[in-house]
Design a protein around this motif. Structure first.
Motif, mmCIF file in Angstrom:
data_model
loop_
_atom_site.group_PDB
_atom_site.id
_atom_site.type_symbol
_atom_site.label_atom_id
_atom_site.label_comp_id
_atom_site.label_asym_id
_atom_site.label_seq_id
_atom_site.Cartn_x
_atom_site.Cartn_y
_atom_site.Cartn_z
ATOM 1 N N TYR A 120 0.798 -1.224 0.000
ATOM 2 C CA TYR A 120 0.000 0.000 0.000
ATOM 3 C C TYR A 120 0.834 1.280 0.000
ATOM 4 C CZ TYR A 120 -3.782 -3.188 1.109
ATOM 5 O OH TYR A 120 -4.690 -4.216 1.060
ATOM 6 N N TYR A 121 2.153 1.156 -0.084
ATOM 7 C CA TYR A 121 3.002 2.344 -0.082
ATOM 8 C C TYR A 121 2.701 3.199 -1.316
ATOM 9 C CZ TYR A 121 7.176 5.292 -0.085
ATOM 10 O OH TYR A 121 8.032 6.366 -0.098
ATOM 11 N N LYS A 122 2.329 4.432 -1.082
ATOM 12 C CA LYS A 122 1.968 5.390 -2.140
ATOM 13 C C LYS A 122 0.877 4.853 -3.065
ATOM 14 C CE LYS A 122 6.264 8.059 -2.379
ATOM 15 N NZ LYS A 122 7.331 8.583 -3.244
ATOM 16 N N SER A 123 -0.057 4.067 -2.487
ATOM 17 C CA SER A 123 -1.127 3.492 -3.303
ATOM 18 C C SER A 123 -2.048 4.571 -3.868
ATOM 19 C CB SER A 123 -1.944 2.496 -2.481
ATOM 20 O OG SER A 123 -2.504 3.120 -1.335
ATOM 21 N N ASN A 124 -2.294 5.632 -3.082
ATOM 22 C CA ASN A 124 -3.140 6.714 -3.585
ATOM 23 C C ASN A 124 -2.505 7.403 -4.790
ATOM 24 O OD1 ASN A 124 -5.105 6.291 -1.659
ATOM 25 N ND2 ASN A 124 -4.261 7.793 -0.216
ATOM 26 N N GLU A 125 -1.182 7.590 -4.706
ATOM 27 C CA GLU A 125 -0.486 8.221 -5.832
ATOM 28 C C GLU A 125 -0.527 7.336 -7.071
ATOM 29 O OE1 GLU A 125 3.975 9.916 -6.924
ATOM 30 O OE2 GLU A 125 3.363 9.699 -4.821
ATOM 31 N N LYS A 126 -0.418 6.015 -6.858
ATOM 32 C CA LYS A 126 -0.492 5.093 -7.992
ATOM 33 C C LYS A 126 -1.874 5.114 -8.620
ATOM 34 C CE LYS A 126 2.984 1.919 -6.067
ATOM 35 N NZ LYS A 126 3.203 0.587 -5.473
ATOM 36 N N LEU A 127 -2.909 5.185 -7.781
ATOM 37 C CA LEU A 127 -4.268 5.263 -8.305
ATOM 38 C C LEU A 127 -4.471 6.551 -9.102
ATOM 39 C CD1 LEU A 127 -6.348 3.943 -5.261
ATOM 40 C CD2 LEU A 127 -6.025 2.816 -7.473
ATOM 41 N N LEU A 128 -3.917 7.658 -8.587
ATOM 42 C CA LEU A 128 -4.017 8.922 -9.311
ATOM 43 C C LEU A 128 -3.301 8.842 -10.655
ATOM 44 C CD1 LEU A 128 -3.495 11.567 -6.480
ATOM 45 C CD2 LEU A 128 -5.560 11.211 -7.838
ATOM 46 N N ASP A 129 -2.134 8.198 -10.663
ATOM 47 C CA ASP A 129 -1.375 8.036 -11.916
ATOM 48 C C ASP A 129 -2.177 7.234 -12.935
ATOM 49 O OD1 ASP A 129 0.737 9.498 -10.977
ATOM 50 O OD2 ASP A 129 1.910 7.749 -10.329
ATOM 51 N N ASP A 130 -2.769 6.121 -12.463
ATOM 52 C CA ASP A 130 -3.560 5.276 -13.365
ATOM 53 C C ASP A 130 -4.782 6.025 -13.884
ATOM 54 O OD1 ASP A 130 -1.776 3.222 -12.971
ATOM 55 O OD2 ASP A 130 -2.971 2.208 -11.432
ATOM 56 N N SER A 131 -5.426 6.761 -12.992
ATOM 57 C CA SER A 131 -6.600 7.536 -13.398
ATOM 58 C C SER A 131 -6.227 8.612 -14.413
ATOM 59 C CB SER A 131 -7.247 8.176 -12.165
ATOM 60 O OG SER A 131 -8.315 9.014 -12.539
ATOM 61 N N GLU A 132 -5.099 9.261 -14.173
ATOM 62 C CA GLU A 132 -4.659 10.311 -15.089
ATOM 63 C C GLU A 132 -4.318 9.738 -16.459
ATOM 64 O OE1 GLU A 132 -0.993 13.524 -15.294
ATOM 65 O OE2 GLU A 132 -1.841 13.016 -13.334
ATOM 66 N N LYS A 133 -3.651 8.589 -16.475
ATOM 67 C CA LYS A 133 -3.306 7.944 -17.753
ATOM 68 C C LYS A 133 -4.560 7.573 -18.524
ATOM 69 C CE LYS A 133 1.129 6.015 -16.222
ATOM 70 N NZ LYS A 133 1.851 4.765 -15.865
ATOM 71 N N ALA A 134 -5.571 7.040 -17.810
ATOM 72 C CA ALA A 134 -6.819 6.655 -18.465
ATOM 73 C C ALA A 134 -7.534 7.874 -19.049
ATOM 74 C CB ALA A 134 -7.730 5.935 -17.471
ATOM 75 N N GLU A 135 -7.544 8.979 -18.303
ATOM 76 C CA GLU A 135 -8.217 10.183 -18.787
ATOM 77 C C GLU A 135 -7.459 10.814 -19.953
ATOM 78 O OE1 GLU A 135 -10.557 11.776 -14.822
ATOM 79 O OE2 GLU A 135 -8.462 12.365 -15.103
ATOM 80 N N ILE A 136 -6.133 10.732 -19.937
ATOM 81 C CA ILE A 136 -5.348 11.240 -21.070
ATOM 82 C C ILE A 136 -5.639 10.415 -22.321
ATOM 83 C CG2 ILE A 136 -2.999 11.464 -21.974
ATOM 84 C CD1 ILE A 136 -2.092 12.217 -19.157
ATOM 85 N N GLU A 137 -5.722 9.097 -22.161
ATOM 86 C CA GLU A 137 -6.030 8.219 -23.296
ATOM 87 C C GLU A 137 -7.431 8.517 -23.836
ATOM 88 O OE1 GLU A 137 -5.539 5.534 -26.253
ATOM 89 O OE2 GLU A 137 -4.022 6.276 -24.847
ATOM 90 N N HIS A 138 -8.367 8.729 -22.921
ATOM 91 C CA HIS A 138 -9.731 9.076 -23.347
ATOM 92 C C HIS A 138 -9.751 10.409 -24.082
ATOM 93 C CE1 HIS A 138 -13.725 11.000 -22.605
ATOM 94 N NE2 HIS A 138 -14.115 9.856 -23.119
ATOM 95 N N ALA A 139 -9.008 11.383 -23.575
ATOM 96 C CA ALA A 139 -8.947 12.695 -24.228
ATOM 97 C C ALA A 139 -8.305 12.604 -25.614
ATOM 98 C CB ALA A 139 -8.155 13.671 -23.361
ATOM 99 N N HIS A 140 -7.452 11.620 -25.806
ATOM 100 C CA HIS A 140 -6.806 11.420 -27.107
ATOM 101 C C HIS A 140 -7.746 10.698 -28.081
ATOM 102 C CE1 HIS A 140 -3.616 10.746 -30.015
ATOM 103 N NE2 HIS A 140 -3.903 9.458 -30.016
ATOM 104 N N THR A 141 -8.561 9.781 -27.555
ATOM 105 C CA THR A 141 -9.421 8.953 -28.403
ATOM 106 C C THR A 141 -10.750 9.622 -28.731
ATOM 107 O OG1 THR A 141 -8.449 6.977 -27.398
ATOM 108 C CG2 THR A 141 -10.508 6.688 -28.599
#
Length: 280
Positions: A29-50
């Motif tokens: 769980y170390y920096k799990s919130n930051e990892k979730l934010l990273d994954d969410s940001e990547k998904a939203e960037i991909e959506h914004a591209h598609t």
């Protein structure tokens, strides 16, 4: 093995527990919130591209009445070939030929005779061009999905022009060279175009003209707003181009998300108040 993400100490094969033996941090769980934010940001960037590609595809098919007309005219030529497009002539009578007649001829084993005579018999070449022109509807319809892309205008105009040229060549060859139909039947001596050939050629010409008119007038694409961490994608990309650090961008995201949450809470409160007034 790996190293501890917090203290950097080396983890041995025997360190199987989920806590680091050196600093005691929970490795799972170390920096799990930051990892979730990273994954969410990547998904939203991909959506914004598609999403813009999807919006352009929708506009290409149904973005305006003229776009719908182009799509219909892309498919229509195949339907027109159900109308007889050739007439086989003989002293004792005539026979009308349409797309179904050609398909039945192929299904009955005539493909070998057809391909063997395609460069020798003008009528065979004419029907081959007509079949290819008819089949082009599928390629034209598929490539419509990218017709508002970078090279869409040139590609679609070329495809429709090529399809019309095939249809035109088929009708001309059918008109001037239908002297020998022995490859199809021994009972008829010549062939000539029939009304279906003219309708088919007119439909292909209409598709080409409408495509040119559409690009001349243009279509406004209604782009779906895309958010990245609560920020409009244009704003997010501008921050990236300015060289802002991830932490600075994240702080702006938090402000934007807080504002969105506040607006949502106000909306819910207003709806509840309206509901309560209605129940009185």
């Amino acid at each position: 093995m790996a190293d501890c993400p917090k203290c950097g100490k080396h983890l041995r094969m025997l360190d199987w527990r989920q806590t680091c033996p050196h600093c005691g941090v929970n490795l799972v769980y170390y920096k799990s919130n930051e990892k979730l934010l990273d994954d969410s940001e990547k998904a939203e960037i991909e959506h914004a591209h598609t999403q813009p590609k999807i919006d352009r595809a929708k506009a290409a098919y149904f973005g305006s009445p003229i776009a719908v007309t182009r799509f219909v005219l892309t498919i229509l030529p195949v339907v027109t070939l159900l109308i007889p497009f050739a007439k086989f002539n003989s002293p004792s009578g005539s026979k009308l030929i349409n797309l179904v007649s050609v398909i039945n001829f192929f299904r009955s084993g005539g493909m070998n005779a057809f391909t063997a005579n395609i460069t020798k018999n003008t009528l065979t070449l004419a029907l081959a061009l007509m079949c290819v022109a008819a089949a082009m509807f599928l390629i034209n319809a598929i490539f419509l999905i990218a017709s508002f892309g970078k090279h869409g205008k040139g590609r679609q105009t070329f495809l429709y022009t090529f399809t019309f040229a095939l249809a035109f060549g088929a009708v001309v060859l059918l008109a001037v060279g239908g002297k020998d139909v022995s490859v199809f039947t021994q009972n008829y001596t010549s062939a000539s175009p029939f009304i279906g050939a003219i309708v088919f050629l007119a439909a292909e010409a209409a598709a080409l003209i409408v495509n040119i008119v559409l690009y001349g007038k243009g279509i406004k694409v209604n782009y779906t707003p895309c958010l990245i961490g609560g920020l409009p994608k244009e704003e997010y990309y501008s921050y990236v181009e300015q060289g802002m650090t991830r932490e600075e961008i994240r702080r702006k995201m938090l402000v934007a998300l807080a504002e969105m949450q506040e607006e949502y809470d106000k909306k819910v409160a207003a709806e509840e108040a309206e509901h309560e007034r209605g129940g009185e």
